[in-house]
Design an enzyme around this catalytic site. Structure first.
Site: not given
Ligand code: SF4
Ligand SMILES: Cc1cc2nc3c(=O)[nH]c(=O)nc-3n(C[C@H](O)[C@H](O)[C@H](O)COP(=O)(O)O)c2cc1C
Ligand code: SF4
Ligand code: SF4
Length: 919
Positions: A147, A150, A168, A188, A227, A230, A235, A381
């Site tokens: 990152e 970049e 992220c 990014s 996540k 995600e 992909e 997070c």
């Molecule tokens: S915990 Fe909250 S701030 Fe951290 S990646 Fe997940 S959604 Fe985003």
């Protein structure tokens, strides 16, 4: 008709949401999920459910689960599947832990927020049967390598548009993809640490360890529910493509911190007795930069460390490694980092509501930043949707404890920059070659898709929801927002729903409130009291009094002070209606005197999400007046501090002793409004008007304004002067005081009155005559004096001190240049009411006046000398030697003494005021 129920009250959740689920049986319809999704995450209010085909739009952040008080909303549990994989001897289960898990997990086992339990966490995962435990911080370092490279390319070679947004946070990425797809090129292309970790585990790590990647069950242990979405993005299968193993995912499962705790409990593992264990080799070691990824601002700070090195060829010095300007909890923070002569402007936002402001600036071309970190969850997070619910809702105190723990860890590490990590260097040497290499591009970078179709034909909207009903617990005052279910009991005192009174603020909206619009987004929510006889137990208020409070409806909502207890209900109704279902974000207390702060406790209880903004002394007084100890809800401010509420920027200016020691005023530099606390106030109810220019203020209210000034702050002239000096440096277009009218016109005229009053300079040239007379003889002498003064064109005002309240006469003394006090001698002293008046006047610090006395006594006149003696310690009081002494009644031959006093007065008055002084 929607298949989702109670959508005005709760956020709808689709059955196939990969991150969160709702258990209908546990939902008490409290509305907390709706509020957080609408106000902080903002997603909830930006789409129309019908337009979206009845399919709720969700960025999977899990904040709704965090605020749900009943566990009705939880993350979608995956640990049972991982548990099964562990039982399968053919599988190799690898856990990868994110930075924030180690400072949150301990809370599930009764440890203090922020307790650093990395060793026990690794040991716990091993005891559950992990084949390997790796540190996702390792890939945080990897993310930084890619990152930062970049960023440097964008800044120095214009390879892609600026600003560059961090990538992220998958909830943030999904937000942009859904609501602002045209900005995708700003994000990014580097995958998140978990994205990189997954691809690297199933390629580099598998190769190093000689493991068949198809057998690996790769599990991310994270604070994050997003996540779960995600890792299921199409992909996220780079290793599958690399090995040509169809269907293989880079990361197979995500379990949250809460899920890990639940699993450990279910398996009966005694967390406290676990012996610390270390991560496995290869991808188990990280730098301090990787550690701070869990904190809001951490990613940006880590990237700056490496970008600086890439540009300058050297590391930031130790004292510059911590980027202090971005280390706080403000919604948006910024800093400029000089990189070999190139200033790189960076910003950090947490909460999408804050990020949205930056987005608008990017779109309008006003954004001045090069690199912007955005995290959906407040605090980053560490405040993720899958973290332990130590408090519901989570307080900043808990967040800060976790943040501090990660910063502490970083500052104590020998290795603080990602690019210095020997493991990272070795991996690039033996595998990735260099950041941005072809292999790195395939495994570590990604692209983003346009999800705006999810919004349906309406696209992005700004929808306000209808406020749910609210009920107050009669015994303890707890406010419940939402429907009271059949078996509901008060969470504070335990009584049943029958003891709740039906303050249905939401449903009664528009019927029982009286507010006034001040500007487009500022509303007066105060109330008037016309029944009050005596204000502050001493000042008569024949025309009533107004208690002003203001509500700013910016992207964040801000309430400025409250009101007196007597008008509490009207005020609470006004606030509720004006908020129209929005959360109260900030509650500013400028002055803790109970006529403005009586409802403080109720506001704090009724709006549990509100942050209390005040100075240290105010907080002390709040604790003295009320039982309040939740410092985590407090944002302490001092001189010069600011609060960004979206469009508005509030500046706090301390004004001690502009009535009480804790007083501060607030300046809104956006609309140039001064919230002046007790300053610039006025007695008298508002009678339907709100602005001073709506009434004949000079004629009908100036005396009340003076009386208010004199009695409330008259004693503290130098302190008022100090505040006026500060105010003179500000461009002020409007003044909003806590009593009386709002000023938007002729501000200069009113301010000049204050200048007179606070410097104790007379406002008018003329004579105030106050008399105390039992049988009328002293009064008659005063009448004759006044009459002869008028004959000479001198203005006069007379008071009988036994009839008119002392506070009114004190006020008149602040107006006139000359003061005459006439009193009977009374038991060898001054008459009682006159004595009280003089004491009060001296206590108000009267100065710069010309004073005369007339005494009366039947056998031993003595009061005149005593009157003049009262002023002996007052500054700049002139006493022309013209005291008149009467024995019982004024005699004809004493008329010359009256005339002498008239002339003495005229000798000290300008000709324009009937005097003899030219000019
Ligand atoms: S915990 Fe909250 S701030 Fe951290 S990646 Fe997940 S959604 Fe985003
Ligand atoms: C209760 C009382 C106490 C008084 N005490 C005194 C005193 O101590 N010395 C004195 O010279 N006159 C005293 N007086 C007389 C008054 O000072 C005054 O001369 C008288 O009341 C007439 O003035 P007036 O008509 O303004 O009340 C007293 C009067 C009253 C009613
Ligand atoms: S997960 Fe986040 S975006 Fe989805 S409903 Fe909950 S608060 Fe809203
Ligand atoms: S209990 Fe409250 S927060 Fe939880 S799902 Fe129901 S309405 Fe939402």
């Amino acid at each position: 008709m929607s298949k989702h129920k109670f959508t005005d009250l709760r956020i709808p959740i689709e059955e196939n949401n990969p991150a969160i689920v709702r258990n209908e049986d546990l939902c008490i319809k409290c509305g907390a999920c709706r509020r957080v999704c609408d106000s902080e995450v903002v997603v909830g209010k930006l789409y129309d459910l019908q337009s979206a085909g009845d399919c709720p739009v969700c960025i999977n952040c899990g904040q709704c689960a965090n605020v749900c008080p009943t566990e009705s909303i939880t993350e979608r549990y995956e640990y049972p599947i991982v548990k099964k994989a562990i039982m399968d001897s053919d599988k190799v289960v690898i856990f990868n832990t994110s930075p924030s898990v180690r400072v949150g997990l301990g809370e599930s086992f009764g440890l203090e927020p922020g307790t650093f339990v990395e060793g026990k966490m690794v040991a716990a995962l091993r005891s559950l049967g992990a084949n390997y435990v790796l540190d996702t911080n390792f890939s945080a370092d990897l993310t930084i390598m890619e990152e930062a490279t970049e960023l440097v390319e964008r800044v120095t070679k214009n390879t892609a548009p600026l600003p560059q947004f961090t990538s992220c946070c998958p909830a943030w990425v999904k937000f942009v993809e859904t609501f602002y797809p045209d900005l995708r090129s700003h994000i990014s292309s580097a995958k998140s640490p978990i994205g990189m970790q997954g691809a690297t585990v199933k390629t580099y790590f598998a190769k190093q360890m000689g493991i068949d990647p198809a057998k690996i069950v790769n599990v991310a242990v994270t604070p994050c529910t997003a996540k779960k979405f995600e890792i299921r993005r199409e992909e996220m299968n780079a290793a599958s493509k690399e090995h040509n193993i169809p269907g293989m995912r880079d990361t197979d499962h995500v379990i949250t911190t809460r899920e890990l705790a639940k699993w450990l409990e279910e398996d009966g593992i005694d967390f406290h007795s676990l012996q610390d264990s270390a991560y496995d080799k290869f991808m188990g070691e990280a730098s301090g930069a990787g550690v701070i990824f869990g904190n809001t601002g951490g990613v940006m700070e880590a990237a700056v460390r490496t970008a600086y090195s890439l540009v300058t060829g050297q590391n930031l010095t130790d004292n510059r490694l911590n980027l202090q300007p971005v280390r706080n909890m403000d919604g948006i923070r910024s800093a400029t980092v000089d990189m070999a002569g190139t200033p790189v402007r960076v910003a950090v936002a947490h909460g999408i509501s804050n990020a949205k402001k930056i987005i608008e600036d990017v779109i309008s071309g006003k954004c001045e930043y090069d690199f912007i970190e955005v995290m959906t969850c407040r605090g980053g997070c560490i405040g993720g949707g899958g973290q332990p619910k130590t408090e519901v809702p989570m307080s900043d105190k808990v967040r800060k404890a976790r943040i501090d723990a990660l910063y502490d860890k970083d500052s104590n590490m020998p290795l603080r920059c990602s690019h210095d990590s020997p493991e990272i260097q070795s991996m690039y040497k033996t595998f990735y070659e260099r950041p941005g290499s072809a292999l790195a591009e395939r495994l570590l970078h990604t692209n983003y898709i346009d999800r705006s179709d999810d919004l349906g034909p309406e696209g992005m909207v700004d929808r306000s929801f209808v406020a749910p009903p609210k009920y107050r617990c009669a015994p303890c005052g707890y406010i419940h927002i939402g429907v009271l279910s059949e078996h509901f009991t008060c969470p504070v005192c335990g009584v049943s729903k029958d003891d709740f009174v039906g303050r249905k603020f939401g449903s009664k909206r528009g019927t029982m409130h009286c507010t006034k619009k001040i500007t487009e987004d500022l509303v007066w929510v105060g109330a008037n009291d016309r029944r009050l006889g005596i204000f502050e137990s001493v000042y008569s208020v024949p025309n009533g009094v107004s208690y002003n409070s203001y509500l700013l409806l910016d992207e964040k909502t801000v309430l400025m002070d409250t009101v007196d207890r007597s008008v509490q209900d009207k005020f609470l109704e006004n606030v509720d209606v004006t908020l129209a279902g929005r959360t109260l974000d900030y509650f500013v207390v400028q002055h803790m005197e109970p006529d403005h702060s009586a409802v403080t406790k109720q506001v704090l209880m009724q709006y549990p999400e509100a942050t209390l903004v005040c100075n240290e002394k105010t907080l002390q007084y709040i604790k003295q007046f009320f039982d309040f100890d939740d410092d985590s809800r407090v944002q302490l401010v001092k001189e010069g501090d600011t609060l960004n509420t979206g469009k508005h920027l509030l500046h706090f200016v301390m004004a001690p002793m502009v009535h009480w020691p804790e007083v501060m005023v607030t300046y809104d530099s956006t609309d140039k409004i001064l919230f002046s606390a007790d300053g610039f106030g006025c007695f008298g109810a508002l009678n339907g008007a709100i602005f001073a220019d709506e009434v004949d203020f000079a004629k009908d209210y100036m005396d009340e304004a003076r009386r208010y000034y004199t009695n409330i702050v008259g004693k503290y002239g130098p302190d008022v002067e100090a505040l006026l000096a500060k105010a003179s440096t500000l461009e002020i277009k409007m003044i909003c005081p806590l009593h009386g009218f709002v000023w938007r016109k002729d501000l200069g005229d009113f301010i000049s009155k204050y200048v007179h009053w606070c410097t104790y300079e007379p406002e008018e040239q003329g004579v105030m005559i106050a008399y105390a007379s039992v049988y009328g003889n002293t009064e008659q002498a005063a009448e004759i004096l006044a009459s002869r003064l008028r004959d000479k064109g001198v203005k006069t005002q007379m008071f009988d001190v036994s009839f008119t309240a002392g506070s009114d006469i004190v006020s008149a003394c602040f107006k006139w240049s000359h003061l005459v006090f006439a009193s009977t001698t009374y038991n060898s002293g001054i008459f009682v009411t006159m004595d009280a008046l003089l004491n009060d006047l001296v206590a108000h610090n009267i100065q710069n006046r010309t004073v005369f006395a007339i005494e009366n006594g039947t056998w031993s006149p003595f009061s005149g000398e005593l009157i003049l003696k009262k002023f002996e310690n007052c500054e700049n009081i002139r006493f022309p030697k013209n005291m008149i002494s009467i024995t019982s009644s004024l005699k004809r031959e004493q008329l010359s003494e009256i005339d002498a006093m008239v002339e003495a007065i005229r000798d000290t008055l300008p000709t324009s005021a009937g005097g003899t002084i030219s000019g």
